[in-house]
Motif scaffolding. Structure first.
Motif, PDB file in Angstrom:
ATOM      1  N   ASN A  72       0.809  -1.225   0.000  1.00  9.47           N
ATOM      2  CA  ASN A  72       0.000   0.000   0.000  1.00  9.47           C
ATOM      3  C   ASN A  72       0.841   1.274   0.000  1.00  9.47           C
ATOM      4  N   ALA A  73       1.992   1.230   0.666  1.00 10.49           N
ATOM      5  CA  ALA A  73       2.794   2.446   0.801  1.00 10.49           C
ATOM      6  C   ALA A  73       3.838   2.592  -0.294  1.00 10.49           C
ATOM      7  N   VAL A  74       4.451   1.487  -0.703  1.00 10.45           N
ATOM      8  CA  VAL A  74       5.554   1.566  -1.656  1.00 10.45           C
ATOM      9  C   VAL A  74       5.102   1.221  -3.072  1.00 10.45           C
ATOM     10  N   GLU A  75       4.503   0.047  -3.249  1.00  6.35           N
ATOM     11  CA  GLU A  75       4.134  -0.373  -4.608  1.00  6.35           C
ATOM     12  C   GLU A  75       3.090   0.539  -5.228  1.00  6.35           C
ATOM     13  N   GLU A  76       2.112   0.993  -4.441  1.00  9.42           N
ATOM     14  CA  GLU A  76       1.116   1.914  -4.990  1.00  9.42           C
ATOM     15  C   GLU A  76       1.747   3.255  -5.361  1.00  9.42           C
ATOM     16  N   ALA A  77       2.707   3.685  -4.557  1.00  7.40           N
ATOM     17  CA  ALA A  77       3.401   4.942  -4.864  1.00  7.40           C
ATOM     18  C   ALA A  77       4.251   4.809  -6.119  1.00  7.40           C
ATOM     19  N   TYR A  84      17.871  -6.291  -2.767  1.00 10.55           N
ATOM     20  CA  TYR A  84      16.428  -6.515  -2.828  1.00 10.55           C
ATOM     21  C   TYR A  84      15.865  -5.783  -4.052  1.00 10.55           C
ATOM     22  N   LYS A  85      15.332  -6.538  -4.987  1.00  6.57           N
ATOM     23  CA  LYS A  85      14.732  -5.966  -6.194  1.00  6.57           C
ATOM     24  C   LYS A  85      13.218  -6.189  -6.139  1.00  6.57           C
ATOM     25  N   GLY A  86      12.465  -5.112  -6.214  1.00  5.92           N
ATOM     26  CA  GLY A  86      11.015  -5.231  -6.215  1.00  5.92           C
ATOM     27  C   GLY A  86      10.492  -5.952  -4.981  1.00  5.92           C
ATOM     28  N   ARG A  87       9.777  -7.061  -5.195  1.00  8.00           N
ATOM     29  CA  ARG A  87       9.125  -7.782  -4.103  1.00  8.00           C
ATOM     30  C   ARG A  87      10.076  -8.661  -3.294  1.00  8.00           C
ATOM     31  N   ASP A  88      11.359  -8.631  -3.605  1.00  7.71           N
ATOM     32  CA  ASP A  88      12.332  -9.287  -2.717  1.00  7.71           C
ATOM     33  C   ASP A  88      12.229  -8.718  -1.301  1.00  7.71           C
ATOM     34  N   ALA A  89      11.762  -7.480  -1.205  1.00  8.73           N
ATOM     35  CA  ALA A  89      11.685  -6.803   0.088  1.00  8.73           C
ATOM     36  C   ALA A  89      10.654  -7.412   1.022  1.00  8.73           C
ATOM     37  N   VAL A  90       9.766  -8.270   0.496  1.00  4.52           N
ATOM     38  CA  VAL A  90       8.733  -8.889   1.353  1.00  4.52           C
ATOM     39  C   VAL A  90       8.783 -10.417   1.270  1.00  4.52           C
ATOM     40  N   ASP A  91       9.864 -10.959   0.770  1.00 10.42           N
ATOM     41  CA  ASP A  91       9.998 -12.414   0.613  1.00 10.42           C
ATOM     42  C   ASP A  91      10.586 -13.015   1.885  1.00 10.42           C
ATOM     43  N   GLY A 130      15.206  -1.800  -1.155  1.00 18.27           N
ATOM     44  CA  GLY A 130      16.278  -1.866  -2.139  1.00 18.27           C
ATOM     45  C   GLY A 130      15.913  -1.084  -3.380  1.00 18.27           C
ATOM     46  N   ASP A 131      15.960  -1.751  -4.526  1.00 20.73           N
ATOM     47  CA  ASP A 131      15.590  -1.134  -5.800  1.00 20.73           C
ATOM     48  C   ASP A 131      14.137  -1.491  -6.076  1.00 20.73           C
ATOM     49  N   VAL A 132      13.229  -0.575  -5.777  1.00 22.87           N
ATOM     50  CA  VAL A 132      11.787  -0.885  -5.833  1.00 22.87           C
ATOM     51  C   VAL A 132      11.221  -0.825  -7.246  1.00 22.87           C
ATOM     52  N   ASN A 133      11.990  -0.314  -8.198  1.00 18.12           N
ATOM     53  CA  ASN A 133      11.524  -0.213  -9.590  1.00 18.12           C
ATOM     54  C   ASN A 133      12.663  -0.647 -10.513  1.00 18.12           C
ATOM     55  N   PRO A 134      13.098  -1.912 -10.395  1.00 15.87           N
ATOM     56  CA  PRO A 134      14.349  -2.337 -11.052  1.00 15.87           C
ATOM     57  C   PRO A 134      14.320  -2.277 -12.565  1.00 15.87           C
ATOM     58  N   ASP A 135      13.147  -2.320 -13.175  1.00 13.36           N
ATOM     59  CA  ASP A 135      13.062  -2.321 -14.638  1.00 13.36           C
ATOM     60  C   ASP A 135      12.822  -0.935 -15.222  1.00 13.36           C
ATOM     61  N   GLY A 136      12.812   0.092 -14.387  1.00 15.75           N
ATOM     62  CA  GLY A 136      12.568   1.451 -14.883  1.00 15.75           C
ATOM     63  C   GLY A 136      13.501   2.440 -14.220  1.00 15.75           C
ATOM     64  N   MET A 137      13.075   3.706 -14.219  1.00 22.57           N
ATOM     65  CA  MET A 137      13.909   4.722 -13.573  1.00 22.57           C
ATOM     66  C   MET A 137      14.016   4.409 -12.081  1.00 22.57           C
ATOM     67  N   ALA A 193      21.120   6.908  -6.566  1.00 24.36           N
ATOM     68  CA  ALA A 193      20.643   5.899  -7.513  1.00 24.36           C
ATOM     69  C   ALA A 193      21.808   5.096  -8.085  1.00 24.36           C
ATOM     70  N   ARG A 194      22.875   5.805  -8.477  1.00 21.08           N
ATOM     71  CA  ARG A 194      24.047   5.110  -9.027  1.00 21.08           C
ATOM     72  C   ARG A 194      24.688   4.195  -7.991  1.00 21.08           C
ATOM     73  N   TYR A 195      24.772   4.684  -6.764  1.00 25.78           N
ATOM     74  CA  TYR A 195      25.443   3.925  -5.700  1.00 25.78           C
ATOM     75  C   TYR A 195      24.677   2.640  -5.367  1.00 25.78           C
ATOM     76  N   ILE A 196      23.365   2.751  -5.235  1.00 22.98           N
ATOM     77  CA  ILE A 196      22.567   1.576  -4.871  1.00 22.98           C
ATOM     78  C   ILE A 196      22.559   0.543  -5.996  1.00 22.98           C
ATOM     79  N   ARG A 197      22.655   0.972  -7.231  1.00 26.44           N
ATOM     80  CA  ARG A 197      22.654   0.040  -8.360  1.00 26.44           C
ATOM     81  C   ARG A 197      24.073  -0.374  -8.781  1.00 26.44           C
ATOM     82  N   SER A 198      25.074  -0.034  -7.976  1.00 31.15           N
ATOM     83  CA  SER A 198      26.468  -0.247  -8.395  1.00 31.15           C
ATOM     84  C   SER A 198      27.132  -1.481  -7.806  1.00 31.15           C
TER      85      SER A 198
END
Length: 525
Positions: free
Chosen positions: A94-99, A169-176, A188-195, A226-231
């Motif tokens: 509700n807070a992250v994915e909807e945003a 953690y990419k996307g839903r890895d954060a709740v696995d 982590g990276d909540v939108n790994p396939d986009g900006m 953004a660069r640091y977290i994806r590096s």
């Protein structure tokens, strides 16, 4: 030089947020990015031509220069009555994915329909400032997710309660919860396939905007983050404040160039960094933080000066100068140069303007001018500023020599400021833009009554012989930029001044600035 549109300005409608958290976000936007460039609660039309049928596009949009920041605010109640493996996935959804969904939708709309963004629910007032060109545009997504802070504090026994950061953690890895070595509440990276989309809580965003309180300082952090977290160079950070401390310390030691990473010792180049609790407290107690904070005080003159102009633009009360009708788009372009300066360079500009006003006060002369040429730390090395303080000639008016009164004075002041700008560009061809700022000498103690400020940004694409001749005439007529009368100075400054100046000395100068600062409580028209 291009001619501005002649459209008369109208009052600009700006939302203030519908919820307490949205209003807090709007206030933070006004504080850091200033009100002409931050717009809470923007809308787009759900149906073509449908009045009052607007749908909210995002909770706040910030546009300045080539940067666009899309904010989505989600205040979600934490479900204390549910087990952690139920409550955290629900909160995250509700807070992250909807945003994230809202931000991606807003980015798509901005790219497809940039002329169909409105500031009011009825979709009658378009966003009044231009969006940057697609070719140079930098888009940022920011989620502000509130409601889980108390649960994080309790679970990790952590005093801040901000989201820990785990880049893997990419996307839903954060709740696995079934994943090996899983940690709840980590982002982590909540939108790994986009900006890249950043996720902060309400306390983190306040800290960020308090310490990175200009559009350039803030977007530099977002870009580097953004660069640091994806590096693959970051393994774990205890919270956003710890990551911010690493950035501020590394940037300080990198001569002001934004970075999270300094050269590592041989053999440790490929090791992921683990940032635990304590970095933030250490930064706040450091001498560097203290000296920087004290030195930055004078920089807020620049913010207040910008606000003098933006208040009139938003209220629709700007006036015509030099036969040019006030125009929101034209005024915004001029102010944008000022707004893009970092906190550090605003310190230099604020100090220069403050010294000029003091000199005008002490010398009690009617005209004072100062030019600030671009240098390391300025927003661009192709832009200069001209400050002009000109007193209203009451004695001339009493003698019958100023029949047009204050309006005639203001037009004459604007013409003089324009001459300064054009002559400066003529004799410094490596400068692309001259930003001129003229003030009434009401800021001094000369006893004059008045209250006005003028701003102009002038550029020349190609010089002709006629334009050069006109510049020479203006130089002679106004007696400006004469080599035999010019005084040069070289300002030496660093973002983090040395402690050698002494805390007591800095405190005294700080109090003196507060006492004498002519912009402390401006009463402007």
């Amino acid at each position: 030089m291009s001619e501005p549109d002649s459209e008369q300005p109208k009052k600009i409608f700006r939302g203030r947020g519908f919820t307490a958290s949205e209003r807090l976000l709007a206030d933070l936007g006004d504080h850091a990015f200033l009100d002409l460039w931050s717009y809470p609660n923007l809308f787009y039309e759900k149906k073509k031509g449908g009045k009052g049928d607007g749908k909210e596009m995002c909770d706040m949009l910030v546009v300045c220069g080539d940067d666009i920041i899309i904010f989505s605010d989600k205040a979600i109640k934490w479900q204390d009555d549910q087990p952690l493996d139920v409550a955290w996935p629900r909160f995250y959804r509700n807070a992250v994915e909807e945003a994230v969904k809202q931000i991606n939708g807003a980015a798509n709309w901005i790219n497809r329909f940039p002329d169909k963004i409105f500031t009011d629910p009825a979709c009658t007032q378009k966003l009044p400032i231009e969006l940057p060109p697609v070719a140079t545009r930098r888009m940022h997504g920011v989620v502000v997710a509130t409601g889980a802070q108390a649960a994080i504090k309790k679970h990790y026994d952590d005093e801040s309660g901000s989201f820990p950061i785990v880049p893997r953690y990419k996307g839903r890895d954060a709740v696995d919860f079934k994943s090996p070595h899983f940690f709840p509440f980590c982002i982590g990276d909540v939108n790994p396939d986009g900006m890249f989309i950043h996720v902060f809580d309400d306390l983190s965003i306040q800290r960020l905007i308090e310490h990175l309180d200009t559009i350039t300082d803030f977007t530099q952090y977002l870009n580097e983050r953004a660069r640091y977290i994806r590096s693959d160079k970051l393994g774990f950070a205890q919270g956003e404040e710890e990551l911010l401390a690493i950035y501020l310390n590394s940037t300080m030691r990198n001569k002001g160039i934004p970075t999270f990473e300094l050269p590592r010792p041989k053999g440790l180049e490929d090791h992921a960094r683990m940032t635990l609790e304590g970095e933030w407290r250490a930064y706040l107690s450091s001498d560097e933080y203290f000296t920087k904070t004290m030195a930055d005080d004078v920089s807020y003159i620049w913010d207040k000066l910008i606000k003098l102009f933006t208040d009139n633009i938003i209220a629709g009360t700007s006036v015509e100068i030099l036969d040019t009708a006030p125009d929101v788009a034209l005024a915004e372009r001029g102010l944008r140069y000022m707004a893009l300066e970092t906190r550090f360079f605003r310190r230099i500009l604020g100090h220069s303007l403050y010294e000029l006003l003091q000199r005008a006060q002490q010398n009690k002369e009617y005209r004072h001018a100062r030019t600030v040429l671009p240098t390391e730390g300025s927003a661009t090395r192709k832009q200069a500023y001209i400050f002009l303080v000109l007193a209203y000639p009451h004695d001339l008016e009493k003698a019958g020599g100023l029949p047009g009164g204050y309006e005639q004075y203001r037009q004459a002041r604007a013409a003089m400021l324009q001459a300064y700008c054009i002559v400066l560009l003529s004799i410094n061809r490596d400068i692309d833009v001259a930003v001129g700022i003229a003030l009434d000498a009401r800021w001094t103690e000369m006893g004059n009554i008045g209250g006005s400020e003028d701003l102009m940004a002038i550029s020349v694409d190609e010089w002709t012989d006629e334009m050069v001749a006109d510049a020479l005439k203006a130089q002679e007529h106004y007696d400006i930029y004469r080599e035999d009368k010019m005084q040069y100075s070289n300002t030496q400054a660093t973002n983090y001044p040395s402690k050698a100046d002494g805390p007591s000395k800095q405190k005294r100068s700080h109090r003196q600035r507060k006492k004498n600062n002519p912009f402390r409580k401006p009463k402007c028209k």
